[in-house]
Design an enzyme around this catalytic site. Structure first.
Site, mmCIF file in Angstrom:
data_model
loop_
_atom_site.group_PDB
_atom_site.id
_atom_site.type_symbol
_atom_site.label_atom_id
_atom_site.label_comp_id
_atom_site.label_asym_id
_atom_site.label_seq_id
_atom_site.Cartn_x
_atom_site.Cartn_y
_atom_site.Cartn_z
ATOM 1 N N HIS A 165 0.801 -1.225 0.000
ATOM 2 C CA HIS A 165 0.000 0.000 0.000
ATOM 3 C C HIS A 165 0.838 1.281 0.000
ATOM 4 C CE1 HIS A 165 -3.066 2.884 0.932
ATOM 5 N NE2 HIS A 165 -2.359 3.268 1.978
ATOM 6 N N ARG A 180 -8.951 2.793 -8.472
ATOM 7 C CA ARG A 180 -9.116 1.818 -7.376
ATOM 8 C C ARG A 180 -10.196 2.336 -6.424
ATOM 9 N NH1 ARG A 180 -3.037 1.511 -7.730
ATOM 10 N NH2 ARG A 180 -2.483 -0.691 -7.879
ATOM 11 N N ARG A 229 -12.599 0.246 -11.400
ATOM 12 C CA ARG A 229 -12.487 -1.152 -10.963
ATOM 13 C C ARG A 229 -13.427 -1.380 -9.794
ATOM 14 N NH1 ARG A 229 -6.897 -3.543 -8.786
ATOM 15 N NH2 ARG A 229 -7.380 -2.274 -6.966
ATOM 16 N N GLU A 257 -4.758 -11.238 -13.318
ATOM 17 C CA GLU A 257 -3.775 -11.111 -12.239
ATOM 18 C C GLU A 257 -3.610 -12.389 -11.431
ATOM 19 O OE1 GLU A 257 -4.908 -7.904 -9.577
ATOM 20 O OE2 GLU A 257 -7.017 -8.417 -9.671
ATOM 21 N N ASN A 262 1.044 -6.579 -10.351
ATOM 22 C CA ASN A 262 1.359 -6.628 -8.911
ATOM 23 C C ASN A 262 0.933 -7.973 -8.324
ATOM 24 O OD1 ASN A 262 1.831 -3.993 -9.484
ATOM 25 N ND2 ASN A 262 0.124 -3.175 -8.301
ATOM 26 N N ASP A 263 -0.304 -8.340 -8.633
ATOM 27 C CA ASP A 263 -0.791 -9.614 -8.112
ATOM 28 C C ASP A 263 -0.337 -10.793 -8.958
ATOM 29 O OD1 ASP A 263 -2.162 -9.131 -5.703
ATOM 30 O OD2 ASP A 263 -3.675 -8.039 -6.828
ATOM 31 N N ARG A 309 3.295 -10.184 -1.700
ATOM 32 C CA ARG A 309 3.834 -8.960 -2.306
ATOM 33 C C ARG A 309 4.288 -7.927 -1.283
ATOM 34 N NH1 ARG A 309 -1.494 -6.481 -5.348
ATOM 35 N NH2 ARG A 309 -0.842 -4.388 -4.811
ATOM 36 N N CYS A 346 -2.010 -2.491 -15.868
ATOM 37 C CA CYS A 346 -2.146 -1.420 -14.888
ATOM 38 C C CYS A 346 -1.375 -1.708 -13.615
ATOM 39 C CB CYS A 346 -3.618 -1.148 -14.587
ATOM 40 S SG CYS A 346 -4.447 -2.545 -13.813
HETATM 41 C C1 PEP Z 1 -2.320 -5.339 -9.669
HETATM 42 O O1 PEP Z 1 -2.520 -6.334 -8.972
HETATM 43 O O2 PEP Z 1 -1.398 -5.257 -10.497
HETATM 44 C C2 PEP Z 1 -3.191 -4.160 -9.533
HETATM 45 C C3 PEP Z 1 -3.074 -3.134 -10.341
HETATM 46 O O3 PEP Z 1 -4.085 -4.150 -8.514
HETATM 47 P P1 PEP Z 1 -3.749 -3.841 -6.984
HETATM 48 O O4 PEP Z 1 -2.326 -3.369 -6.893
HETATM 49 O O5 PEP Z 1 -4.711 -2.826 -6.541
HETATM 50 O O6 PEP Z 1 -3.959 -5.182 -6.352
HETATM 51 MG MG MG Z 2 -4.385 -6.583 -7.974
#
Ligand code: PEP
Ligand code: MG
Length: 599
Positions: free
Chosen positions: A200, A307, A343, A442, A465-466, A476, A513
């Site tokens: 975060h 988000r 989203r 993801e 990211n995920d 992560r 993204c």
């Molecule tokens: C991701 O998982 O890449 C993403 C953009 O979503 P978040 O970081 O909000 O999980």
């Molecule tokens: Mg994600």
């Protein structure tokens, strides 16, 4: 409280650089009272002074509490303000004061430690009693203790949203509830003990252009409020109590960084197009309304990821349809005629809203998250979709579902969208009947199913990211195993390539993204260019850098780089390939390879 072993000495720490930039400032500690209280002994001749410090902290705390009482009385009436009387009584408790002073005297304990030791016994006896009234009193004692400790350490504010001076924010961890309502103009940098490049704090820092370093281990054990500090979000180096020469060195580096940023911003109105004319759409990732101006001022076209969970997390209960509608409508109007991909709610993992209650999951990131949550709380899902569809009347909206892992989720979510649309039309709301629906790719299962899913949706957006987290089976936010969290691993590149291929075969658009595009400067971007995505959505402050990289290479040469990457088995080989390409063919991009330490 804090280790005095190194007081005055320059200390250098190395963490994970997650948001570029250099800050030179003084420390503000979030959750000061939670940081390790060490039993640092004081000398006999310091006893008097320590007791005096303790009494002064009590006095300051008393003033603070009286002020809170006054404000409460003004805002909510005398009746309500009287709840502060308990706090004032706790503060004036003779036994607490005497025992703490005795502990300072006889055990040569520092005041914060002594106070903690005295109150520990009280908390323990309260904890044994199963009584609502007493457990609330325990909370009050905690609050008073927190305030005294803060005053002992010379930091008057408590939370980030009360910060009213420029400072480098230091915490063990920064959660969404810590960062609610913070004022960007006071925050010079974020530094935390734990966290990874997509946790975060990292996301928030990048969205606001704030330098940040996370994963610093036990850094907070060494830091004290108001210490001087340097944060290098490019190399991941943090210098505590820096010497004059070090400050000079970093002042120069900061100047250079700012000049580079200024130069990059001159590209704002140029298209994101490669030397051989392959065009990319660049859009911004946004968490809160105050970030929308940054999207436009940094040359992004629209919002590629809005988000919505921050809005939900910062509300005491799930916001209703009308509140959400007004919120989304403002976003849509501000960004029109460009589009916004909204989203649907992605709570879960590290994004926990208080109103969900204590759900106690052993593996929150593998648990009740994203679409899994909304499909089991259809009341919340429907009201969000209704609000989004109603907002669609004001501009260009797309809807996207997070955390898709099976086909059934896509079909059910689409079915609910159709029902919501029909209801709204029956109720005579004006909506865009052709809102495009997409999903985030993801999870590994979504990659494998991509060909099938592509037949059902209008677009894909890859959530790197995920995708990295779930493909590599690496949390992560866990800095201990962050060596495994690598978007440049050939396995990740292959997954993205497969997703792009599936989208192409079904004739739908595909973007990314996740933060891979900005995680390692040019190194992350080159393969993304070569895989021919249609759109890249990233934190606005980093859009100019992405544009510069796209405009400096040919699609052809990056495509051949991708072909080579796919023949490799390790991330270090991939990095070597990419670095060599830059050094040999595009040396002007060298400044976008994360540098090694300046010292
Ligand atoms: C991701 O998982 O890449 C993403 C953009 O979503 P978040 O970081 O909000 O999980
Ligand atoms: Mg994600």
């Amino acid at each position: 409280m804090f280790s005095d072993k190194f007081a005055g000495k320059e200390l250098i720490f190395n963490g994970i650089p997650v948001s570029p930039g250099i800050a030179i400032g003084t420390v503000f500690v979030v959750h000061l009272d939670e940081l390790a209280v060490t039993d640092n002994k004081i000398d006999e001749d310091e006893v008097e002074g320590e007791i005096e410090k303790f009494r002064e902290a009590l006095r300051q705390t008393g003033e603070e509490l009286k002020k809170v009482k006054e404000t409460l009385a003004e805002d909510m009436g005398d009746e309500h303000a009287r709840i502060m009387d308990t706090h004032l009584m706790i503060l004036a408790d003779n036994m607490m004061i005497k025992d703490t002073e005795k502990c300072i005297k006889t055990e040569k304990a520092n005041a914060a430690y002594a106070l903690g030791k005295v109150l520990k016994k009280t908390f323990e006896s309260f904890a044994r009693m199963d009584d609502q009234y007493l457990s609330e009193r325990a909370e009050d004692i905690h609050d008073v203790k927190r305030r005294i400790v803060r005053n002992l350490l010379g930091q008057t504010q408590e939370g980030l949203k009360e910060l009213r001076r420029k400072a480098v924010v230091v915490a063990k961890n920064l959660t969404p509830s810590d960062t609610v309502g913070f004022d960007r103009k006071y925050v010079e940098a974020f530094v935390s003990d734990i966290g990874g490049s997509t946790s975060h704090a990292a996301i928030i820092a990048r969205s606001h252009g704030i330098p940040a370093v996370v994963g610093l281990g036990n850094f907070t054990h060494n830091v004290r409020p108001n210490d001087n500090i340097i944060v290098d979000g490019i190399t991941g180096q943090v210098v505590l109590r820096p010497e004059k020469n070090t400050i000079k060195l970093y002042e120069n580096a900061r100047e250079k960084f700012k000049e580079m940023e200024k130069e990059l911003l001159t590209l704002k109105d140029y298209p994101a197009i490669t030397l051989d004319e392959r065009k990319f759409e660049l859009s911004g990732n946004v968490e809160t309304l105050d970030e929308i101006d940054d999207v436009v001022s940094h040359g992004a076209k629209g919002i590629g990821l809005f988000r919505t969970e921050y809005f939900f997390i910062t509300s005491p209960s799930p916001p209703g349809e009308e509140t959400q509608y007004r919120y989304y409508r403002d976003v849509v109007k501000q960004i029109a005629p460009e589009s916004v991909i909204i989203r649907t709610l992605d709570v879960g993992g590290d994004k926990i809203a208080d109103w969900i209650g204590n759900i106690e999951e052993a593996n929150p990131f593998m648990g009740w998250r994203g679409i899994r949550f909304t499909l089991s709380r259809k009341d919340i899902f429907r009201s969000q979709l209704r609000a989004i569809y109603r907002a669609s009347a004001h501009g260009n909206v797309r809807i996207m579902f997070p955390m898709i892992s099976v086909m059934e989720e896509v079909l059910t979510a689409k079915q609910i969208c159709n029902e919501v649309k029909e209801d709204l039309l029956k109720e005579r709301y004006k909506i865009d009947e052709d809102v495009k629906i997409g999903v985030m790719i993801e999870t590994p299962s979504a990659v494998i199913l991509a060909r099938h899913i592509a037949k059902e949706v209008d677009f894909f957006s890859i959530g790197s990211n995920d995708l990295v987290q779930y493909t590599m089976a690496v949390d992560r936010g866990n800095s201990r195993i962050s060596y495994l969290y690598d978007p440049l691993h050939p396995v990740i590149i292959r997954s993205i390539r497969d997703t792009v291929k599936a989208a192409r075969e079904e004739g739908i658009k595909v973007g990314l993204c996740g933060e891979m595009a900005v995680s390692e400067g040019a190194l992350g971007m080159l393969p993304l260019i070569g895989m021919g995505l249609d759109e890249i959505s990233a934190p606005s402050y980093l859009i100019p850098e992405i544009k510069k990289i796209i405009r400096s290479v040919t699609f052809d040469e990056t495509r051949s780089l991708v072909r080579k990457i796919l023949r490799r088995a390790t991330a270090s080989e991939v990095r070597e390939l990419l670095c060599n390409f830059i050094i040999e063919k595009r040396p002007e991009l060298k400044k976008f390879i994360p540098k090694v330490s300046l010292k």
